[in-house]
Design a protein around this motif. Structure first.
Motif, PDB file in Angstrom:
ATOM      1  N   LEU A 134      19.016 -26.428  -0.513  1.00 31.08           N
ATOM      2  CA  LEU A 134      20.265 -26.743   0.175  1.00 31.08           C
ATOM      3  C   LEU A 134      21.247 -25.578   0.103  1.00 31.08           C
ATOM      4  O   LEU A 134      21.962 -25.291   1.071  1.00 31.08           O
ATOM      5  N   GLN A 135      21.285 -24.907  -1.027  1.00 34.61           N
ATOM      6  CA  GLN A 135      22.161 -23.733  -1.154  1.00 34.61           C
ATOM      7  C   GLN A 135      21.730 -22.645  -0.189  1.00 34.61           C
ATOM      8  O   GLN A 135      22.567 -21.949   0.400  1.00 34.61           O
ATOM      9  N   GLY A 136      20.408 -22.483  -0.020  1.00 32.10           N
ATOM     10  CA  GLY A 136      19.907 -21.495   0.927  1.00 32.10           C
ATOM     11  C   GLY A 136      20.281 -21.838   2.359  1.00 32.10           C
ATOM     12  O   GLY A 136      20.672 -20.959   3.146  1.00 32.10           O
ATOM     13  N   ILE A 137      20.176 -23.110   2.708  1.00 30.87           N
ATOM     14  CA  ILE A 137      20.548 -23.548   4.053  1.00 30.87           C
ATOM     15  C   ILE A 137      22.051 -23.400   4.271  1.00 30.87           C
ATOM     16  O   ILE A 137      22.504 -22.942   5.328  1.00 30.87           O
ATOM     17  N   GLN A 138      22.827 -23.754   3.267  1.00 32.39           N
ATOM     18  CA  GLN A 138      24.283 -23.613   3.358  1.00 32.39           C
ATOM     19  C   GLN A 138      24.678 -22.148   3.562  1.00 32.39           C
ATOM     20  O   GLN A 138      25.547 -21.833   4.391  1.00 32.39           O
ATOM     21  N   ALA A 139      24.045 -21.262   2.811  1.00 37.21           N
ATOM     22  CA  ALA A 139      24.351 -19.836   2.948  1.00 37.21           C
ATOM     23  C   ALA A 139      23.996 -19.318   4.333  1.00 37.21           C
ATOM     24  O   ALA A 139      24.727 -18.516   4.931  1.00 37.21           O
ATOM     25  N   ALA A 140      22.855 -19.786   4.854  1.00 38.74           N
ATOM     26  CA  ALA A 140      22.435 -19.369   6.190  1.00 38.74           C
ATOM     27  C   ALA A 140      23.415 -19.871   7.247  1.00 38.74           C
ATOM     28  O   ALA A 140      23.776 -19.133   8.181  1.00 38.74           O
ATOM     29  N   LEU A 141      23.855 -21.112   7.126  1.00 37.33           N
ATOM     30  CA  LEU A 141      24.818 -21.674   8.063  1.00 37.33           C
ATOM     31  C   LEU A 141      26.163 -20.956   7.993  1.00 37.33           C
ATOM     32  O   LEU A 141      26.787 -20.688   9.024  1.00 37.33           O
ATOM     33  N   ALA A 142      26.580 -20.617   6.788  1.00 40.80           N
ATOM     34  CA  ALA A 142      27.842 -19.907   6.614  1.00 40.80           C
ATOM     35  C   ALA A 142      27.778 -18.523   7.270  1.00 40.80           C
ATOM     36  O   ALA A 142      28.724 -18.089   7.948  1.00 40.80           O
ATOM     37  N   LYS A 143      26.665 -17.837   7.080  1.00 41.43           N
ATOM     38  CA  LYS A 143      26.479 -16.521   7.674  1.00 41.43           C
ATOM     39  C   LYS A 143      26.462 -16.603   9.194  1.00 41.43           C
ATOM     40  O   LYS A 143      27.036 -15.750   9.899  1.00 41.43           O
ATOM     41  N   ALA A 144      25.838 -17.655   9.717  1.00 42.76           N
ATOM     42  CA  ALA A 144      25.694 -17.795  11.172  1.00 42.76           C
ATOM     43  C   ALA A 144      26.983 -18.198  11.864  1.00 42.76           C
ATOM     44  O   ALA A 144      27.230 -17.782  13.008  1.00 42.76           O
ATOM     45  N   THR A 145      27.767 -19.008  11.185  1.00 38.54           N
ATOM     46  CA  THR A 145      28.962 -19.571  11.832  1.00 38.54           C
ATOM     47  C   THR A 145      30.281 -18.970  11.366  1.00 38.54           C
ATOM     48  O   THR A 145      31.314 -19.159  12.000  1.00 38.54           O
TER      49      THR A 145
END
Length: 326
Positions: free
Chosen positions: A313-324
């Motif tokens: 979940l932390q990995g997905i959150q980081a990816a979403l933060a980077k993308a948005t």
């Protein structure tokens, strides 16, 4: 036609032992299981002797993601063996050993995923019906059948349903320790799963509706739980999960979604990667789309359910933060 990965090849074989063969295994085996989950805290195996000297329920889980939860809910009053505990093992097409058969048929409590995911476990249970064993089939609990998405441990809602049911079953088997099991459940849900629950809530509140792509259907229940919008064609997701070749049209659609930046993040199962998926991951990275990773079973194998899920979940959150940029 692409060349499927090892997990995909295993899935396409669908090698499941017949009931008669499994019965023979159960009858001939007298050794303890060698596929028990690691004995680290929360890994799916707990002490066989209750710390308070009370009853110890002998339980078995077909897969270690459910075994980890069952072990933590049971504490010192439950001993849990998980059959699938090796991250390199494909649960779909696992071939049970004689020791596995004995472990399953002698357990007081069994947990299988169902929904066509671990048919081998159903056959093991069928070799010893009417034994008084309490059985939990997750698919039946959540109202799904073979053909539906079986990856229910990636659904936050289903995880909490399973927690409720396991606790109720423990109390049914060992009513004298009902208060203990209630306390274990409360601690697990409010404290142990605290970071897991918080991440799910935060991601949903911050990124709901964000379009994503994925390599297979294992990501779909999680995307639903997080409120993310899955754009990858379901037919492609299912093909990857089942080890069959995706259509050229689906692959072209996904390539365009990546090139046109229609998806913000790409999530893939690193334990089931094919040349098609590898190409999509490479393309996403080249287009500046963040990539996040999930796995089918606990990885590393010694992690608890919550350690594993929180890291993903932390990995997905980081990816979403980077993308948005949020």
């Amino acid at each position: 036609m692409n060349t499927p990965s090892a997990p995909a090849r295993r899935r396409s074989l669908r090698l499941v032992l017949g009931a008669a063969g499994i019965a023979a295994l159960a009858a001939t085996s007298a050794c303890s299981t060698t596929s028990t989950a690691a004995s680290a805290p929360g890994s799916g195996s707990s002490s066989a002797a209750g710390a308070t000297g009370g009853k110890v329920i002998q339980a078995v889980a077909a897969e270690n993601f459910w075994g980890s939860i069952a072990s933590q809910l049971g504490g010192s009053h439950v001993h849990v063996d998980s059959i699938i505990s090796n991250p390199d093992t494909d649960p779909h097409d696992y071939e049970p050993t004689a020791a596995d058969a004995r472990t399953v048929t002698t357990a007081q409590y069994s947990i299988v995923n169902g929904i066509g995911y671990d048919a081998w476990a159903d056959k093991l249970l069928a070799t010893n019906p009417g034994s008084g064993r309490v059985e939990l089939k997750v698919g039946d609990l959540v109202g799904l059948k073979p053909g539906d998405n079986p990856h229910r441990w990636y659904s936050p809602d289903n995880v909490h349903q399973v927690i409720e049911r396991i606790t109720a079953d423990y109390k049914k088997i060992d009513p004298a320790d009902a208060a203990y099991f209630d306390q274990q459940k409360q601690t697990f849900e409010t404290q142990t799963l605290g970071p897991y629950n918080q991440l799910i809530s935060t991601i949903r509140a911050t990124y709901a509706g964000t379009p994503i792509g994925a390599s297979e259907s294992i990501v779909t229940p999680l995307a639903e739980g997080l409120g993310l919008k899955m754009l990858t064609p379901e037919s492609f997701l299912d093909a990857m999960s089942e080890g069959t070749d995706p259509t050229a049209a689906d692959k072209a659609t996904i390539d365009q979604q990546i090139k046109n930046k229609q998806i913000k993040v790409y999530v893939y199962n690193s334990q089931n990667s094919t040349p098609d998926v590898d190409a999509q991951v490479k393309l996403a990275k080249s287009e500046g789309i963040p990539v996040a990773t999930v796995t089918e079973t606990l990885s590393p194998a010694g992690d608890s359910f919550q350690q594993w899920q929180v890291a993903e979940l932390q990995g997905i959150q980081a990816a979403l933060a980077k993308a948005t940029g949020k």
